[in-house]
Write a protein that holds these residues in place. Structure first.
Motif, short mmCIF file in Angstrom:
data_model
loop_
_atom_site.label_atom_id
_atom_site.label_comp_id
_atom_site.label_asym_id
_atom_site.label_seq_id
_atom_site.Cartn_x
_atom_site.Cartn_y
_atom_site.Cartn_z
N TYR A 1 0.83 -1.22 0.00
CA TYR A 1 0.00 0.00 0.00
C TYR A 1 0.86 1.26 0.00
CZ TYR A 1 -4.15 -2.73 0.46
OH TYR A 1 -5.17 -3.61 0.20
N SER A 2 1.99 1.18 0.71
CA SER A 2 2.90 2.33 0.68
C SER A 2 4.32 1.82 0.85
CB SER A 2 2.55 3.30 1.82
OG SER A 2 2.76 2.66 3.06
N GLY A 3 5.30 2.65 0.41
CA GLY A 3 6.69 2.26 0.53
C GLY A 3 7.08 1.20 -0.49
N VAL A 4 8.21 0.55 -0.22
CA VAL A 4 8.75 -0.43 -1.16
C VAL A 4 9.12 -1.68 -0.38
CG1 VAL A 4 10.57 -0.86 -2.86
CG2 VAL A 4 9.74 1.48 -2.51
N LEU A 5 8.72 -2.82 -0.88
CA LEU A 5 9.11 -4.08 -0.25
C LEU A 5 10.33 -4.62 -0.99
CD1 LEU A 5 7.84 -6.15 1.95
CD2 LEU A 5 7.36 -7.52 -0.05
N LYS A 6 11.43 -4.81 -0.23
CA LYS A 6 12.69 -5.16 -0.88
C LYS A 6 13.14 -6.56 -0.52
CE LYS A 6 14.66 -0.58 -1.30
NZ LYS A 6 14.48 0.49 -0.34
#
Ligand code: GDP
Length: 695
Positions: free
Chosen positions: A334-339
């Motif tokens: 939903y927000s940010g970045v999953l790395k």
């Protein structure tokens, strides 16, 4: 980017439509890359051999709208990523529909052009309303005998929403259905080539001009009503440019004040590309969506926008077992970045997880990626402690996203492993399956030592047993389905529990006084601590609550779980030396049992919404039989030449109805059933239930 799902009643054509979507997007993507026709054919050949996978929880594809000139050098700029989120067709999996609605931003609702709105479409529609999901509709199967676009649209108006408007009109009917008129730009379309892959625009045939103009008028008026400036221009008789209409329509669709309706046949390859165009034109991108809300570590509400720069907030919405990599956790960011390689917090479970590999599923391959950005979806390989509905967040910015509330199971069966070897495996298999599916429960019967599985319907449990066999090689015998009864109370009462033991050694002392009262149906259990002045020390209150909560699991009428009760703990006493958590737990349970007995306890039974369709000749037999099943008949109507009955019937009366209905109607009747609500069982029935339980 678009995150969408295709929602449909079973058999309306969801699978076929999804296949076509993946097929046409595959071609479109290839055209974008190679700009030449031959490659398209190659790709189609390969595709036919390999087959398209449409079973992933989320499949990524790319679409370049048909109105974009494919030979232009910047065609790539007009390529949209569409994440197609799988939604199941059968009502027993309503939970999965809910779960997918939670993560998608918009839906294409597919209807059978003969049947129009069917009962399950209504349920799914209401769920979508609950999540404010913007929708477009496809009236499919217009090639079939008896298909009728106008009647289907009418059934949408009558049963779902008056805000549905036709954006297209069919050209021809049934076998003669050949394409559609786009009422927005007033052009006709046909679909040529072996798979309808060539979208050909032409002038509206003369004989259809009048009806097209009429229908366009209805459309324009409806759109104008959603926008004040537009409305005044419209009322002044000004010609409204298409671009302005489209803009207003997009806003209205996203705001859920209009539902655009399209026409087609997936099987005969007509109209699907234009539905994809509409997905791009009218359904929201993640950036159009309001921010998601959740509770942070301090239990305060916080928002997250679909922005890569905000802290990570993602939701795990499906766990799937995969033959190649083991477990796959599908998630939406939903927000940010999953790395990849990062550590994240499972905020729901308050535990850390390391992100190993991240996959993105395409129609015919899977792609390994390093990062997934805000608004996008993917799958993590091999997460250990994450379940469906868990929030995955930045370790320093915990946020529990809105929980998905699942319905309670209504049916249970006893299940027994066939051999000793199956025994151990069965436990593992059932728990794995329960992890995947929150409406499926496993429990043991303490008295008989048997295992009981519970779910949303006979089919749901059949599938679980079948998966156990196929995926885990466990053979099991299953008993007859049992209704999951519940209990509740009808009036307010008080209860007192005293647990005191003072014979030798250390004593026990717990004492609680409670008030117990009915809650609204569906509210479950609520505990209120109203202790003042320390009559029970703070440290023992959770123990009292635990004792009461455990006691609700076995009701006082026939041992079924008690629901929809509020318990207020208002007094009690303690002993300096002898009091303990366990003593208070027991006192709480005792108080609950005493109070519940005085509070007019009753048995609740699940009531199902049932729709029966039968040829008119059998209508008398069918309604007569329903009446003998304690049915409340709500509506009798017509479905084409057949008759239709909508009724509410207790689940316990519906076992074996498939066979019964078949024999009553010479195999021509059909029915559909889904859970509606729990209601108090009448006295004589309650009596039978209690006696049955005793046996
Ligand atoms: P689902 O249960 O909603 O996934 O439906 P399917 O896509 O499996 O379709 C159910 C049946 O309807 C299948 O036999 C399809 O071939 C058929 N079907 C799907 N779309 C059409 C259509 O546009 N026209 C006709 N005549 N049959 C269709």
């Amino acid at each position: 980017m678009r995150d969408i799902g295709i929602v449909a009643h079973i058999d309306a054509g969801k699978t076929t439509t999804s296949e076509r979507v993946l097929f046409y997007t595959g071609i479109s993507h290839k055209i974008g890359e190679v700009h030449e026709g031959a490659a398209v054919m190659d790709w189609m050949e390969q595709e036919r051999e390999r087959g398209i996978t449409i079973t992933a929880a989320a499949t990524t594809c790319f679409w370049t709208p048909t109105y974009i000139d494919r030979s232009s050098p910047d065609v790539k700029k007009h390529e949209y990523r569409i994440n197609l989120i799988d939604t199941p067709g059968h009502i027993d999996f309503t939970v999965e529909v809910k779960r997918s609605l939670r993560v998608l931003d918009g839906a294409v609702v597919v209807f059978d052009g003969v049947a129009g709105v069917e009962p399950q479409s209504e349920t799914n529609w209401h769920y979508a309303d609950e999540y404010h999901t913007p929708r477009i509709c496809l009236i499919n199967k217009l090639d079939r005998m008896g298909a009728n676009f106008e009647n289907s649209l009418k059934s949408i108006h009558e049963r779902l929403t008056p805000n549905a408007i036709a954006l297209q009109w069919p050209i021809g009917e049934e076998g003669g259905f050949s394409g559609v008129i786009d009422l927005m730009i007033m052009k006709a379309y046909k679909f040529e080539g072996e798979h309808g892959e060539k979208v050909v625009q032409y002038d509206i045939p003369e004989e259809l001009r009048k009806i097209a103009e009429e229908k366009r008028h209805v459309m324009v008026e409806k759109i104008a009503e959603t926008d004040d400036a537009l409305l005044s221009d419209y009322l002044e008789g000004k010609e409204i440019p298409v671009e302005r209409l489209k803009k207003a329509l997009r806003a209205a669709t996203i705001a859920n004040t209009i539902v655009p309706v399209f026409a087609g046949t997936a099987l005969r390859n007509k109209g699907i590309q234009l539905v994809l165009d509409a997905v791009v034109e009218y359904l929201p991108s993640p950036a159009d969506m309001p921010p998601v809300k959740g509770l942070n570590a301090k239990h305060e509400e916080e928002e997250r926008h679909a922005n890569d720069d905000e802290p990570l907030a993602a939701l795990a919405f499906k766990i799937a077992s995969d033959p190649f990599v083991g477990s796959l956790t599908f998630f939406r960011v939903y927000s940010g970045v999953l790395k990849k390689g990062s550590y994240i917090l499972n905020a729901t479970k308050d535990s850390q997880e390391r992100i190993g590999r991240i996959l993105r599923m395409h129609a015919n391959h899977r792609e390994e990626v390093d990062e997934i950005y805000a608004g996008d979806l993917g799958a993590i390989v091999g997460l250990k402690n994450t379940g469906t509905g868990d929030s995955l967040t930045d370790p320093d910015r915990s946020l529990i996203l809105e929980k998905i509330v699942f319905p309670e199971p209504v049916i249970g069966i006893r299940i027994e492993p066939k051999t000793k070897a199956d025994q151990e495996k069965m436990g593992i298999a059932l728990h794995r399956l329960a992890d995947e599916d929150p409406t499926f429960r496993v429990s043991g019967d303490a008295e008989t030592g048997e295992t009981i599985i519970e779910g949303m319907g006979e089919l749901h449990l059949d599938i679980i047993v079948d998966r156990m066999k196929r995926e885990f090689s466990v053979e099991a015998n299953v008993g007859r389905p049992q209704v999951a009864y519940k209990e509740t109370i009808l009036k307010l009462a008080e209860g007192e529990g005293k647990y005191i033991k003072q014979s030798g050694g250390r004593g026990q002392y717990g004492h609680a006084k409670i008030k117990i009262e009915p809650l609204e149906r569906g509210k479950g259990f609520e505990f209120v601590n109203a202790i003042k002045g320390g009559s029970i020390p703070q440290e023992y209150i959770p123990a009292v609550e635990k004792g009461i909560e455990e006691a609700t699991r076995k009701g006082v009428v026939a041992g079924y779980p008690m629901v929809d009760v509020k318990v207020t703990l208002y007094d009690g006493s303690f002993h300096e030396v002898d009091s303990s958590e366990i003593a208070f737990q027991i006192a709480g349970a005792m108080a609950f049992q005493e109070g519940a007995k005085l509070a007019k306890p009753v048995i609740l039974e699940p009531i199902m919404k049932v729709q029966v369709i039968t040829p008119g000749d059998f209508i008398g037999d069918v309604t007569g039989d329903l009446s003998s099943k304690r049915a409340k008949i709500n509506e009798m109507g017509e479905r084409g030449i057949a008759r239709l009955i909508n009724a509410e019937v207790p689940l316990s009366e519906m076992f074996g109805y498939v066979t019964k209905l078949r024999s009553m109607t010479q195999g021509r009747g059909s029915f559909n059933m889904e859970f509606s609500h729990y209601a108090e069982a009448p006295g004589n029935i309650a009596q039978q239930i209690v006696e049955g339980k005793k046996k």
